[in-house]
Design a protein around this motif. Sequence first.
Motif, short mmCIF file in Angstrom:
data_model
loop_
_atom_site.label_atom_id
_atom_site.label_comp_id
_atom_site.label_asym_id
_atom_site.label_seq_id
_atom_site.Cartn_x
_atom_site.Cartn_y
_atom_site.Cartn_z
N HIS A 45 0.27 -37.56 -12.84
CA HIS A 45 -0.58 -36.66 -12.05
C HIS A 45 0.14 -35.34 -11.77
O HIS A 45 -0.44 -34.27 -11.96
N ALA A 46 1.40 -35.43 -11.33
CA ALA A 46 2.16 -34.22 -11.03
C ALA A 46 2.38 -33.39 -12.28
O ALA A 46 2.29 -32.15 -12.25
N SER A 47 2.66 -34.05 -13.38
CA SER A 47 2.87 -33.34 -14.65
C SER A 47 1.62 -32.56 -15.05
O SER A 47 1.71 -31.40 -15.47
N GLU A 48 0.47 -33.19 -14.89
CA GLU A 48 -0.79 -32.51 -15.20
C GLU A 48 -1.02 -31.32 -14.28
O GLU A 48 -1.45 -30.26 -14.72
N ARG A 49 -0.72 -31.48 -12.98
CA ARG A 49 -0.90 -30.40 -12.02
C ARG A 49 0.05 -29.23 -12.30
O ARG A 49 -0.33 -28.07 -12.20
N LEU A 50 1.29 -29.54 -12.66
CA LEU A 50 2.23 -28.48 -13.00
C LEU A 50 1.74 -27.67 -14.19
O LEU A 50 1.81 -26.44 -14.20
N GLU A 51 1.18 -28.37 -15.17
CA GLU A 51 0.70 -27.69 -16.38
C GLU A 51 -0.56 -26.88 -16.10
O GLU A 51 -0.64 -25.71 -16.46
N GLU A 52 -1.53 -27.49 -15.45
CA GLU A 52 -2.80 -26.78 -15.23
C GLU A 52 -2.67 -25.64 -14.22
O GLU A 52 -3.43 -24.68 -14.28
N ARG A 53 -1.71 -25.70 -13.34
CA ARG A 53 -1.51 -24.64 -12.35
C ARG A 53 -0.44 -23.65 -12.80
O ARG A 53 -0.06 -22.77 -12.04
N ASN A 54 0.05 -23.84 -14.01
CA ASN A 54 1.03 -22.94 -14.62
C ASN A 54 2.28 -22.76 -13.73
O ASN A 54 2.74 -21.65 -13.51
N ILE A 55 2.79 -23.88 -13.24
CA ILE A 55 3.98 -23.87 -12.40
C ILE A 55 5.18 -24.21 -13.27
O ILE A 55 5.20 -25.25 -13.92
N HIS A 56 6.16 -23.33 -13.27
CA HIS A 56 7.37 -23.56 -14.07
C HIS A 56 8.58 -23.62 -13.13
O HIS A 56 8.82 -22.69 -12.36
#
Length: 123
Positions: A45-56
């Motif tokens: 879930h966190a991995s998906e959120r990091l990707e979709e929210r463009n958080i690096h």
Amino acid sequence: MDHRIHQIPNRFALDFPAVKEKPQAAETEFREIFQKELSLKISKHASERLEERNIHIDKKQWHLIEDKMNEARRKGITDSLVVTKDATLLVSTTNNTVITALDREEASDRIFTNINGTIIINS
């Protein structure tokens, strides 16, 4: 049929080694070494959120987050909010896992429940 309990002669009894007390220092030292070897897990879930929210988050900052989570765990914190300059993460220090991620803008209008600690990272 005889239903009475019979004593077993010592020569037939199982010979279990005596349990010795472990030194407290050795146990603490092992636990610290083991915790340092654990790596931070990121839930699906966190991995998906990091990707979709463009958080690096760079590797250096992940290590800092992990160190602070370990420190929080030692202080008894189980579920924490990690606030960085770019993101807000909900983490479980018990499982050493990032549960979800929000960008700072999105996190500004939220109420976070079921946490018992906050970690603020300014770097």
